[in-house]
Design a protein around this motif. Structure first.
Motif, PDB file in Angstrom:
ATOM      1  N   LEU B  25       0.825  -1.215   0.000  1.00 28.84           N
ATOM      2  CA  LEU B  25       0.000   0.000   0.000  1.00 28.84           C
ATOM      3  C   LEU B  25       0.857   1.261   0.000  1.00 28.84           C
ATOM      4  O   LEU B  25       0.581   2.216  -0.732  1.00 28.84           O
ATOM      5  CB  LEU B  25      -0.937   0.007   1.213  1.00 28.84           C
ATOM      6  CG  LEU B  25      -2.071  -1.009   1.182  1.00 28.84           C
ATOM      7  CD1 LEU B  25      -2.928  -0.878   2.431  1.00 28.84           C
ATOM      8  CD2 LEU B  25      -2.935  -0.833  -0.058  1.00 28.84           C
ATOM      9  N   LEU B 104     -10.339  -1.128  -5.632  1.00 33.70           N
ATOM     10  CA  LEU B 104      -9.629  -1.093  -4.346  1.00 33.70           C
ATOM     11  C   LEU B 104      -8.395  -1.983  -4.296  1.00 33.70           C
ATOM     12  O   LEU B 104      -7.318  -1.558  -3.880  1.00 33.70           O
ATOM     13  CB  LEU B 104     -10.629  -1.542  -3.255  1.00 33.70           C
ATOM     14  CG  LEU B 104     -10.089  -2.096  -1.942  1.00 33.70           C
ATOM     15  CD1 LEU B 104      -9.387  -0.992  -1.160  1.00 33.70           C
ATOM     16  CD2 LEU B 104     -11.211  -2.677  -1.095  1.00 33.70           C
ATOM     17  N   ASP B 105      -8.522  -3.217  -4.701  1.00 34.40           N
ATOM     18  CA  ASP B 105      -7.485  -4.222  -4.427  1.00 34.40           C
ATOM     19  C   ASP B 105      -6.156  -3.880  -5.106  1.00 34.40           C
ATOM     20  O   ASP B 105      -6.143  -3.489  -6.272  1.00 34.40           O
ATOM     21  CB  ASP B 105      -7.984  -5.594  -4.920  1.00 34.40           C
ATOM     22  CG  ASP B 105      -7.139  -6.723  -4.388  1.00 34.40           C
ATOM     23  OD1 ASP B 105      -6.021  -6.914  -4.896  1.00 34.40           O
ATOM     24  OD2 ASP B 105      -7.581  -7.409  -3.456  1.00 34.40           O
ATOM     25  N   PRO B 106      -5.015  -4.050  -4.393  1.00 30.79           N
ATOM     26  CA  PRO B 106      -3.717  -3.665  -4.959  1.00 30.79           C
ATOM     27  C   PRO B 106      -3.068  -4.734  -5.855  1.00 30.79           C
ATOM     28  O   PRO B 106      -1.950  -4.526  -6.333  1.00 30.79           O
ATOM     29  CB  PRO B 106      -2.853  -3.447  -3.705  1.00 30.79           C
ATOM     30  CG  PRO B 106      -3.460  -4.317  -2.663  1.00 30.79           C
ATOM     31  CD  PRO B 106      -4.919  -4.430  -2.971  1.00 30.79           C
ATOM     32  N   PRO B 190      -7.354   4.126   1.336  1.00 29.77           N
ATOM     33  CA  PRO B 190      -8.093   3.191   2.196  1.00 29.77           C
ATOM     34  C   PRO B 190      -7.849   3.511   3.679  1.00 29.77           C
ATOM     35  O   PRO B 190      -6.715   3.777   4.066  1.00 29.77           O
ATOM     36  CB  PRO B 190      -7.470   1.834   1.837  1.00 29.77           C
ATOM     37  CG  PRO B 190      -6.076   2.159   1.412  1.00 29.77           C
ATOM     38  CD  PRO B 190      -6.121   3.537   0.805  1.00 29.77           C
ATOM     39  N   LEU B 191      -8.923   3.519   4.465  1.00 32.68           N
ATOM     40  CA  LEU B 191      -8.779   3.699   5.913  1.00 32.68           C
ATOM     41  C   LEU B 191      -8.595   2.299   6.490  1.00 32.68           C
ATOM     42  O   LEU B 191      -9.542   1.534   6.572  1.00 32.68           O
ATOM     43  CB  LEU B 191     -10.015   4.381   6.478  1.00 32.68           C
ATOM     44  CG  LEU B 191      -9.930   4.973   7.885  1.00 32.68           C
ATOM     45  CD1 LEU B 191     -10.979   6.057   8.064  1.00 32.68           C
ATOM     46  CD2 LEU B 191     -10.093   3.933   8.966  1.00 32.68           C
ATOM     47  N   VAL B 192      -7.378   1.959   6.830  1.00 29.66           N
ATOM     48  CA  VAL B 192      -7.082   0.565   7.171  1.00 29.66           C
ATOM     49  C   VAL B 192      -6.820   0.336   8.649  1.00 29.66           C
ATOM     50  O   VAL B 192      -6.730  -0.809   9.089  1.00 29.66           O
ATOM     51  CB  VAL B 192      -5.894   0.039   6.338  1.00 29.66           C
ATOM     52  CG1 VAL B 192      -6.276  -0.111   4.888  1.00 29.66           C
ATOM     53  CG2 VAL B 192      -4.677   0.940   6.471  1.00 29.66           C
ATOM     54  N   LEU B 214     -11.358   6.275   3.017  1.00 25.44           N
ATOM     55  CA  LEU B 214     -12.639   5.579   3.200  1.00 25.44           C
ATOM     56  C   LEU B 214     -12.394   4.220   3.836  1.00 25.44           C
ATOM     57  O   LEU B 214     -11.498   3.488   3.401  1.00 25.44           O
ATOM     58  CB  LEU B 214     -13.338   5.340   1.851  1.00 25.44           C
ATOM     59  CG  LEU B 214     -13.608   6.536   0.925  1.00 25.44           C
ATOM     60  CD1 LEU B 214     -14.383   6.065  -0.308  1.00 25.44           C
ATOM     61  CD2 LEU B 214     -14.394   7.616   1.649  1.00 25.44           C
ATOM     62  N   ASN B 215     -13.208   3.882   4.824  1.00 30.48           N
ATOM     63  CA  ASN B 215     -13.123   2.550   5.407  1.00 30.48           C
ATOM     64  C   ASN B 215     -13.595   1.534   4.368  1.00 30.48           C
ATOM     65  O   ASN B 215     -14.618   1.749   3.715  1.00 30.48           O
ATOM     66  CB  ASN B 215     -14.020   2.483   6.652  1.00 30.48           C
ATOM     67  CG  ASN B 215     -13.620   1.368   7.583  1.00 30.48           C
ATOM     68  OD1 ASN B 215     -13.213   0.304   7.125  1.00 30.48           O
ATOM     69  ND2 ASN B 215     -13.716   1.614   8.867  1.00 30.48           N
ATOM     70  N   GLY B 217     -13.807  -1.945   5.085  1.00 30.59           N
ATOM     71  CA  GLY B 217     -14.364  -3.157   5.679  1.00 30.59           C
ATOM     72  C   GLY B 217     -13.734  -4.416   5.098  1.00 30.59           C
ATOM     73  O   GLY B 217     -14.183  -5.520   5.365  1.00 30.59           O
ATOM     74  N   GLY B 218     -12.718  -4.258   4.287  1.00 26.57           N
ATOM     75  CA  GLY B 218     -12.015  -5.407   3.715  1.00 26.57           C
ATOM     76  C   GLY B 218     -12.409  -5.717   2.282  1.00 26.57           C
ATOM     77  O   GLY B 218     -11.732  -6.501   1.623  1.00 26.57           O
ATOM     78  N   THR B 219     -13.497  -5.154   1.792  1.00 28.27           N
ATOM     79  CA  THR B 219     -13.913  -5.494   0.425  1.00 28.27           C
ATOM     80  C   THR B 219     -14.281  -4.245  -0.379  1.00 28.27           C
ATOM     81  O   THR B 219     -14.682  -3.230   0.191  1.00 28.27           O
ATOM     82  CB  THR B 219     -15.155  -6.412   0.376  1.00 28.27           C
ATOM     83  OG1 THR B 219     -16.292  -5.635   0.763  1.00 28.27           O
ATOM     84  CG2 THR B 219     -15.021  -7.594   1.290  1.00 28.27           C
ATOM     85  N   VAL B 220     -14.202  -4.384  -1.667  1.00 26.99           N
ATOM     86  CA  VAL B 220     -14.548  -3.266  -2.543  1.00 26.99           C
ATOM     87  C   VAL B 220     -16.044  -2.949  -2.461  1.00 26.99           C
ATOM     88  O   VAL B 220     -16.450  -1.797  -2.589  1.00 26.99           O
ATOM     89  CB  VAL B 220     -14.058  -3.551  -3.988  1.00 26.99           C
ATOM     90  CG1 VAL B 220     -14.815  -4.706  -4.618  1.00 26.99           C
ATOM     91  CG2 VAL B 220     -14.153  -2.321  -4.862  1.00 26.99           C
TER      92      VAL B 220
END
Lengths: 63, 337
Positions: B25, B104-106, B190-192, B214-215, B217-220
């Protein structure tokens, strides 16, 4: 009773003591649980780290 | 009821997830910095219709089985439509242009496929990821020819949709492809983790690119919902394709963690401890979920609890059944909104 250790004895000094590479050993003997976790993670689709359950949005500290 | 083994694995997911992604990230945020011209704060304001309600289209198997996209097409719905990257091409194929598509996913090779991958052959060699995802089944039988059609489709219609792109997206595959397709791009972080913690990864990402976090929650899908319900502040938000699980007839071999669980535990009797079942109340149909989907589901429900705006599960299937969220048939939502 005679065992092998009584018979097989060295008659010379080893010039250099063998060095054990601990990091190599650790790499080859991965903790299976840890290994599993890593595999689980790499299998996740659309996944992202996520630790915070309070804030929905954050845009820096308020000035 | 979930087993102890299932619960133990759930506890571990956030920690291993953070370790796994942290370096990626930060590196991607740094490499994307020169491309970040506009953030989501620069989005034009919504008109009256668009600001009244939204539909968030995730890529769960129900999107096809319940014909959720077709239902929107057949309705007069004129609220905001947010598609996840995984559902975007399905929207285009059915003639629906979402207002936004969020990514979202890297991952370097898997995500770009949702936009048509110019390096399809290289990226799909030795990767059975899509065979193990119960998302868009069309993607399982994806071919070179199909990928070429997807590229053309995205290139032709990209101007109708704004892309909401994460600073962690892959700079040399996904971001290059989005630019090449001609998308109007708006960025976010992403708010991780908790940014109030001194060593927070979120804070580090914001320091590199000072744009809203943005949070996810683990998924797009959850990120798409946060974007619509909290960032755009839309008062009524319907989610479709948000299955967080599998249809009961889906074999365990097709679930995302199958190989890892088999390798670890061997036989199927042990495996069953890692799955749990739900009944969808509006239809009585049965579904099941694995620890990762269950974890995402929990995250989503906790965030729904914190949202001041309304969320309705219109998936018409799946495991998102809980007192914290209203459930409604999608056709009823569309007729009321």
């Amino acid at each position: 009773m005679t065992n092998n250790n009584d018979i097989l004895k060295g008659n010379y000094q080893v010039p250099k003591k063998a060095q054990v590479n601990q990091s190599e050993i650790n790499r080859n003997n991965k903790d299976p649980k840890e290994d599993f976790k890593q595999k689980v993670l790499s299998s996740l689709g659309g996944s992202m780290v996520y630790m915070d359950r309070d804030k929905l949005i954050w845009d820096g500290d308020k000035k | 009821m979930i087993s102890k083994e299932f619960a133990d694995l759930l506890e571990e997911i956030p920690t291993i997830g953070k370790k796994h992604h942290e370096h990626t990230l930060l590196a991607h945020a740094q490499r994307n910095k020169p491309s970040i011209e506009k953030s989501i704060k620069n989005l034009p304001a919504l008109n009256d219709d668009k600001s009244r309600s939204s539909v968030i289209i995730s890529a769960g198997p129900s999107v096809h089985k319940q014909q959720s996209i077709q239902k929107i097409k057949n309705s007069k719905y004129n609220g905001t439509i947010v598609a996840t990257d995984g559902s975007y091409i399905a929207c285009l194929k059915q003639g629906l242009f979402p207002d936004y598509v969020i990514t979202l996913d890297p991952h370097f090779s898997r995500v770009v496929r949702w936009f048509g991958d110019p390096n399809f052959e290289k990226h799909t060699a030795n990767d059975d990821y899509y065979d193990r995802q119960d998302l868009d089944v069309e993607f399982r039988k994806n071919t070179i020819a199909q990928n070429k059609l997807n590229i053309d489709l995205v290139n032709r219609y990209s101007k109708h949709t704004k892309v909401i792109v994460c600073s962690g997206s892959h700079p040399e595959t996904v971001v290059v492809r989005l630019k090449e397709a001609g998308f109007d791009m708006y960025w976010w972080n992403p708010l991780v983790d908790n940014p109030d913690e001194p060593d927070s990864l979120t804070r580090k990402l914001h320091a590199i690119n000072p744009i809203p976090c943005l949070n996810t929650g683990g998924t797009v899908g959850t990120a798409a919902w946060v974007f619509a319900s909290t960032f755009l502040d839309i008062p009524i938000n319907a989610v479709v394709g948000m299955d967080f699980g599998y249809y009961i007839e889906t074999s365990m071999q097709q679930t995302q963690m199958y190989y890892e669980l088999i390798e670890q535990f061997g036989d199927s009797a042990e495996l069953e401890k890692y799955f749990t079942e739900f009944v969808f109340p509006l239809t009585g149909e049965r579904f099941y979920t694995d620890p990762t989907y269950y974890w995402y589901r929990q995250n989503f429900l906790e965030l729904v609890e914190r949202s001041k705006n309304k969320t309705i599960n219109c998936t018409d299937a799946g495991t998102l059944v809980d007192h914290r969220i209203e459930t409604m048939f999608f056709k009823d939502f569309l007729s009321k909104n």
